[in-house]
Design a protein around this motif. Structure first.
Motif: not given
Length: 636
Positions: A459-461, A466-467, A516-517
């Motif tokens: 979720l943080l990534i 989202l700018k 996400v990675s």
């Protein structure tokens, strides 16, 4: 121990006897054991447990489980095998711990073996680890012949398992009417309540076994509410068991309000059920409920509706037949009517309320209406969390749909992502409480805790993509700080910063891996900006710097490698910290690129040099310097 057999030969014998028992080779067992000492070798072999395919069993237990009656007869008659042995067996994918040979035979429906075991003195009421009896095992499978035999041999029909589920309850749940009848005739208690507050009548109503419901009613079963406040009638309506609803509402003692609630709940459930979705039936039963409300013009029973819910598009329940008729051909309105009705009747604290809300949200997501999906899922998450229910699946579901939106270029609203993250942070705290309060379920709860931990990082990534505005960045930093204050760690000692810099951090493969990675430079910087301990070490003594320098894709993902390493170094990562193998980050670096970044930034502070000198010279320091400095010296 027999002098004729070596330790190796006895171990080999254990394997051969177990395999023969498992496969039904009775003569082989006889020939292998007959000439051996009964008190030493035979006893040791027959009491030995073998682990195989998730089961942990002796020769007698596996033979009883598999229906090898000749093997059981030989082990009992010729070698006096212990009939009260216990082990772990699998039935329908579930592991049963503490199962005796008799429990296994009863559960698997092997009547001949049940008879043999009891004739050889088996305790007919010997329970498993969950307090399940052989009688309960036979009731589960509906084996009336075994049920009768066990009861004839003093099986106690009143023993309940650890969840207070009785033999009668499981028979009603599974729909074995002949077993139910025999249990009732044998004096089985009919109105006992399970841990969830349900009676046998609840279980039969839930599963739609109307013939058993009738049987219990004919035996004057009590009509009571379970712990969720639901009667058998309301349970049947919630589970969309039409025949049971129609039977119970036709009873003379069914009051008008109960009848109305049942019809409305049944209709509302049809409107949003994944398996039995049917808008025609939804309207039919909602209409029947409304008709009952106005049946007596002098005593109209109006609804006590809940305040409008924004997730339901602020839909207000219909109060009249005319209002209901106006939405008959408007699917969306019927859907929201159904959700509002269910929440009113069942109550916001009922765990079943959220399921149709989630389903309806998923339908919106499949059609690309992500905003409607998110609104419904947020409401469902709030409902669950308000009553301390696990939201683990909800969190991952959000990470998946947010990732899908980012991948499609339809960015989710930042505030929605932040709200899910904040609820996830609360859930992580709740997970730790559950771990503390339920030590028996530690493995499963730890797994859930770590899954939620991973999801929060996803979720943080997503949030970083989202700018976000300056204000939004401030908000997310405040939320991340609250997460870090919990000092979350995986079992291997990984902190959030370790996970952000480790290429082996697991990524869910349903949409999430599209965006996400790991390692992730942006996440690494965010965590450090919010106060993550840069030199924290995992159980192997590795810092985050130790992990990132082992990244094996330094060229095609140079930006991530460089961002992570520079962020760590600027935040004060010590280059000379040694892991448990005595190696620094430079020692474990796997690429020239990582080594080059270290060399360029290889500035060792005076305090690090001093710490190394103290360690190398063997100068006593514990108790002579502050504790924080002791830890600092120890790292070097």
């Amino acid at each position: 121990m027999s002098s004729k057999l070596s330790l190796f030969e006895i171990e080999l014998l254990k394997t051969k006897v177990f395999q023969a028992a498992r496969d039904g080779r009775a003569i082989s067992i006889f020939s292998m054991l007959w000439n051996l000492d009964r008190e030493t070798v035979v006893n040791e072999v027959l009491n030995h447990h073998t682990s195989e395919q998730g089961q942990w069993t002796t020769p007698l237990i596996i033979a009883a489980r598999n229906g090898q009656d000749k093997v059981v007869l030989i082990l009992l008659s010729n070698f006096n095998a212990n009939v009260e042995q216990t082990g772990t067996v699998k039935f329908d994918g579930f592991s049963i711990e503490g199962a005796t040979p008799l429990w296994c035979a009863a559960g698997a429906g092997h009547h001949n073996i049940v008879k043999m075991l009891i004739e050889h003195g088996a305790n007919v009421n010997h329970t498993t680890a969950t307090n399940s009896t052989p009688l309960r095992a036979a009731c589960f499978d509906g084996r009336l012949d075994i049920v009768k035999y066990l009861i004839e041999n003093k099986a106690d029909v009143s023993i309940a398992n650890r969840y207070k589920n009785t033999c009668l309850m499981i028979s009603c749940y599974k729909g074995h009417k002949d077993v139910v009848q025999f249990l009732l005739d044998s004096g089985a208690p009919m109105d006992e309540r399970a841990l969830c507050g349900a009676t046998a009548l609840h279980f039969s109503a839930e599963c739609g076994h109307v013939d058993i419901v009738k049987l219990l009613v004919e035996h004057a079963a009590q009509i009571v509410n379970n712990n969720s406040g639901l009667s058998p009638l309301m349970v049947a309506a919630e589970c969309i068991e039409v025949a049971v609803v129609e039977y119970l509402t036709s009873a003379q003692d069914c009051c008008l309000q109960s009848k109305i609630d049942a019809y409305e709940l049944l209709g509302a459930s049809f409107a949003n059920d994944k398996e039995q979705y049917d808008l025609e039936k939804a309207y039919l039963f909602l209409h029947k409920g409304m008709v009952e409300r106005y049946k007596d013009p002098k005593r109209v029973l109006l609804k006590s509706v809940l305040p409008p819910v924004s997730a339901y598009e602020n839909h207000v329940e219909c109060q009249t037949l005319e209002e209901l008729e106006r939405i008959q051909l408007i699917p969306g309105a019927l859907h929201m009517e159904g959700l509002a009705v269910r929440e009113r009747i069942l109550g916001s604290d009922n765990q079943e309320v959220a399921h149709p809300v989630i389903y309806r949200g998923a339908v919106f997501a499949d059609s690309g209406s992500f905003d409607r999906c998110i609104a419904l899922w947020l409401h469902a998450m709030q409902l669950r969390q308000n009553v301390k229910r696990s939201i683990s699946k909800d969190l991952l579901r959000f990470a998946q749909v947010f990732s899908q939106m980012v991948h499609l270029g339809n960015l989710p609203v930042f505030e929605s992502v932040l709200e899910v993250f904040e609820r996830g942070t609360v859930e992580l705290k709740n997970d730790r409480e559950r771990l503390k309060n339920s030590p028996d379920d530690n493995e499963n709860l730890q797994e859930i805790y770590e899954e939620n931990f991973h999801t929060l990082l996803y979720l943080l990534i997503i949030a970083t993509k989202l700018k976000p505005s300056v204000h939004q960045i401030t908000e997310v930093c405040r939320a991340v700080y609250k997460l870090l204050q919990q000092h979350p760690k995986l079992r291997n000692g990984y902190t959030p910063l370790h996970m952000a810099t480790a290429s082996g951090t697991i990524v869910d493969d349903f949409h999430v891996n599209d965006v996400v990675s790991f390692p992730n430079g942006n996440l690494c910087k965010l965590l450090l900006d919010c106060g993550a301990e840069v030199n924290a070490r995992d159980k192997l003594g590795n810092t985050s710097l130790h992990l990132i320098v082992q990244y094996i894709h330094p060229i095609n993902d140079f930006e991530n490698l460089h961002t992570c390493m520079m962020a760590l170094l600027k935040a004060g990562a010590h280059l000379d910290i040694r892991n448990n193998d005595g190696k620094t980050a430079s020692d474990v670096a796997t690429t020239i690129v990582a080594e080059a970044i270290i060399r360029k930034n290889n500035v060792i502070s005076l305090k690090c040099i001093a710490a190394r000198s103290v360690k190398q010279a063997g100068v006593p320091y514990k108790g002579f310097i502050p504790r924080a400095l002791e830890d600092f010296v120890l790292m070097h």
